[in-house]
Design a protein around this motif. Structure first.
Motif, PDB file in Angstrom:
ATOM      1  N   TRP A 210     -27.230 -24.132 -83.350  1.00 12.39           N
ATOM      2  CA  TRP A 210     -26.037 -24.218 -82.502  1.00 12.39           C
ATOM      3  C   TRP A 210     -25.208 -22.934 -82.546  1.00 12.39           C
ATOM      4  O   TRP A 210     -24.380 -22.679 -81.670  1.00 12.39           O
ATOM      5  CB  TRP A 210     -25.165 -25.400 -82.907  1.00 12.39           C
TER       6      TRP A 210
ATOM      7  N   ILE B 130     -19.736 -20.989 -69.407  1.00 14.99           N
ATOM      8  CA  ILE B 130     -20.255 -22.226 -68.807  1.00 14.99           C
ATOM      9  C   ILE B 130     -21.627 -22.562 -69.386  1.00 14.99           C
ATOM     10  O   ILE B 130     -21.898 -23.707 -69.786  1.00 14.99           O
ATOM     11  CB  ILE B 130     -20.338 -22.088 -67.272  1.00 14.99           C
ATOM     12  N   GLU B 131     -22.487 -21.554 -69.466  1.00 14.54           N
ATOM     13  CA  GLU B 131     -23.835 -21.786 -69.975  1.00 14.54           C
ATOM     14  C   GLU B 131     -23.818 -22.101 -71.475  1.00 14.54           C
ATOM     15  O   GLU B 131     -24.601 -22.930 -71.954  1.00 14.54           O
ATOM     16  CB  GLU B 131     -24.708 -20.560 -69.708  1.00 14.54           C
TER      17      GLU B 131
ATOM     18  N   ASN C 261     -24.172 -28.496 -76.030  1.00 16.60           N
ATOM     19  CA  ASN C 261     -24.411 -29.945 -75.948  1.00 16.60           C
ATOM     20  C   ASN C 261     -25.889 -30.293 -76.067  1.00 16.60           C
ATOM     21  O   ASN C 261     -26.241 -31.424 -76.399  1.00 16.60           O
ATOM     22  CB  ASN C 261     -23.863 -30.489 -74.621  1.00 16.60           C
ATOM     23  N   ASN C 262     -26.747 -29.311 -75.787  1.00 16.05           N
ATOM     24  CA  ASN C 262     -28.193 -29.539 -75.874  1.00 16.05           C
ATOM     25  C   ASN C 262     -28.853 -28.382 -76.630  1.00 16.05           C
ATOM     26  O   ASN C 262     -29.560 -27.551 -76.034  1.00 16.05           O
ATOM     27  CB  ASN C 262     -28.796 -29.652 -74.470  1.00 16.05           C
TER      28      ASN C 262
ATOM     29  N   ILE D  23     -21.476 -23.674 -73.132  1.00 11.49           N
ATOM     30  CA  ILE D  23     -21.031 -25.071 -73.295  1.00 11.49           C
ATOM     31  C   ILE D  23     -22.185 -26.034 -73.024  1.00 11.49           C
ATOM     32  O   ILE D  23     -22.399 -27.001 -73.767  1.00 11.49           O
ATOM     33  CB  ILE D  23     -19.832 -25.364 -72.357  1.00 11.49           C
ATOM     34  N   ASN D  24     -22.936 -25.754 -71.975  1.00 12.48           N
ATOM     35  CA  ASN D  24     -24.100 -26.598 -71.650  1.00 12.48           C
ATOM     36  C   ASN D  24     -25.130 -26.573 -72.776  1.00 12.48           C
ATOM     37  O   ASN D  24     -25.673 -27.612 -73.155  1.00 12.48           O
ATOM     38  CB  ASN D  24     -24.751 -26.130 -70.344  1.00 12.48           C
ATOM     39  N   ARG D  25     -25.387 -25.383 -73.303  1.00 16.22           N
ATOM     40  CA  ARG D  25     -26.391 -25.258 -74.368  1.00 16.22           C
ATOM     41  C   ARG D  25     -25.882 -25.863 -75.677  1.00 16.22           C
ATOM     42  O   ARG D  25     -26.680 -26.391 -76.466  1.00 16.22           O
ATOM     43  CB  ARG D  25     -26.736 -23.779 -74.559  1.00 16.22           C
TER      44      ARG D  25
ATOM     45  N   SER E  79     -25.178 -20.764 -79.351  1.00 15.91           N
ATOM     46  CA  SER E  79     -24.205 -21.083 -78.297  1.00 15.91           C
ATOM     47  C   SER E  79     -22.806 -20.607 -78.681  1.00 15.91           C
ATOM     48  O   SER E  79     -22.053 -20.111 -77.835  1.00 15.91           O
ATOM     49  CB  SER E  79     -24.175 -22.589 -78.042  1.00 15.91           C
TER      50      SER E  79
END
Length: 305
Positions: free
Chosen positions: A183, A107-108, A114-115, A110-112, A186
């Motif tokens: 990236w 979950i984390e 994207n950012n 995927i969030n990272r 992530s």
């Protein structure tokens, strides 16, 4: 009536196993602390995820150590089996924790992804090297015991996966250092998490089967029933239960209906034959048989209690 096959383990080996766990616990506490600080300073999610995994190692190793101590306690009136299942329970907890942590990391990640953020890769590189060395030493300490003990295997898997995760973090740190592809942090976190799930799932299934009293996969109940039924004077064997108490004890419990009202000494002879048969062929080392003659009850092999 029953039979118990002795399992002798030297105290020296058990103490050594406990000592190896203690060494691994302290190593992982140091690694976790260093990676948390380094992850916060560098901004690396993969380093923080590795730290989180290392923290789970600390918890799992402590659980394994406690289970290793509990299993040596003697049985009592209130605990007739003692703590023989402590290590199986520890394996279950450790495997479940691996999977939960992995889901949180996905979950984390995927969030990272994207950012993406710029990361101090030098710190990531050096701390991942420290983690590889520390976890590598711990893996060597527990490797031998992991081959024969489910609890030690769960601790070993935690450390092995974390060492491999640290290798991935090191590769990611090098890529970020020389190619500025942030990236990848992530991506590596996501891959580490998937690996954790893959490693934990099999152990979770194994420990669950033991805790649920399922018949071990390698024991053919129908074949055992057929072989016992061939013994003279046995009319029927039914109400069969076969389960593992732990990794060293497999139990057989059943009712046997006899053609005639035999004496106790005759039953003892038959019981010894059954014990020898199931131990030599199927490594079942605890047998409990209820003899019956002319009793009106369900004669199915498996009876719902």
């Amino acid at each position: 009536m029953g039979h118990s096959h002795d399992h002798k383990h030297s105290h020296t080996h058990t103490d050594l196993k406990g000592r190896n766990l203690v060494v691994s616990i302290f190593l992982n506490i140091l690694i976790t602390a260093a990676q948390v600080i380094g992850g916060l300073l560098s901004g690396s999610l993969s380093l923080l995820s590795d730290a989180l995994h290392n923290f789970s190692d600390v918890v799992s190793l402590i659980v394994s150590y406690i289970a290793n101590k509990l299993v040596r306690k003697k049985a009592s009136l209130h605990k007739t089996f003692g703590y023989k299942r402590a290590e199986i329970l520890a394996a279950f907890i450790n495997a479940a924790s691996l999977i939960v942590i992995a889901i949180l990391l996905i979950i984390e990640a995927i969030n990272r992804f994207n950012n993406p953020k710029e990361i101090e890769s030098n710190l990531v590189i050096w701390l991942s090297v420290v983690a590889i060395l520390g976890n590598g030493f711990s893996v060597l300490l527990l490797r031998k015991d992991s081959e024969t003990n489910m609890n030690m295997k769960s601790a070993y898997l935690h450390l092995l996966t974390d060492m491999m995760a640290s290798v991935a973090v090191l590769i990611g740190g090098l890529l970020m250092q020389f190619y500025k592809v942030f990236w990848v942090d992530s991506l590596l976190t996501f891959m580490i998490a998937l690996y954790l799930i893959w490693m934990g799932w099999d152990l979770l299934k194994q420990s669950t089967k033991v805790l649920m009293l399922f018949t071990p996969d390698d024991i053919p109940v129908s074949k055992i029933v057929e072989e016992i039924n061939t013994l003279p004077s046995i009319k029927n064997i039914h109400h069969v239960h076969i389960w593992q108490l732990n990794e060293e004890e497999t139990h057989l419990e059943a009712h046997i209906d006899f053609y005639k009202d035999i004496t106790l000494s005759e039953f003892d002879e038959i019981l010894h034959k059954i014990e020898a048969m199931v131990f030599e062929k199927y490594h079942i080392n605890h047998v409990n048989i209820q003899p019956e003659f002319g009793k009106e009850d369900a004669k199915d092999i498996i009876v719902q209690d």
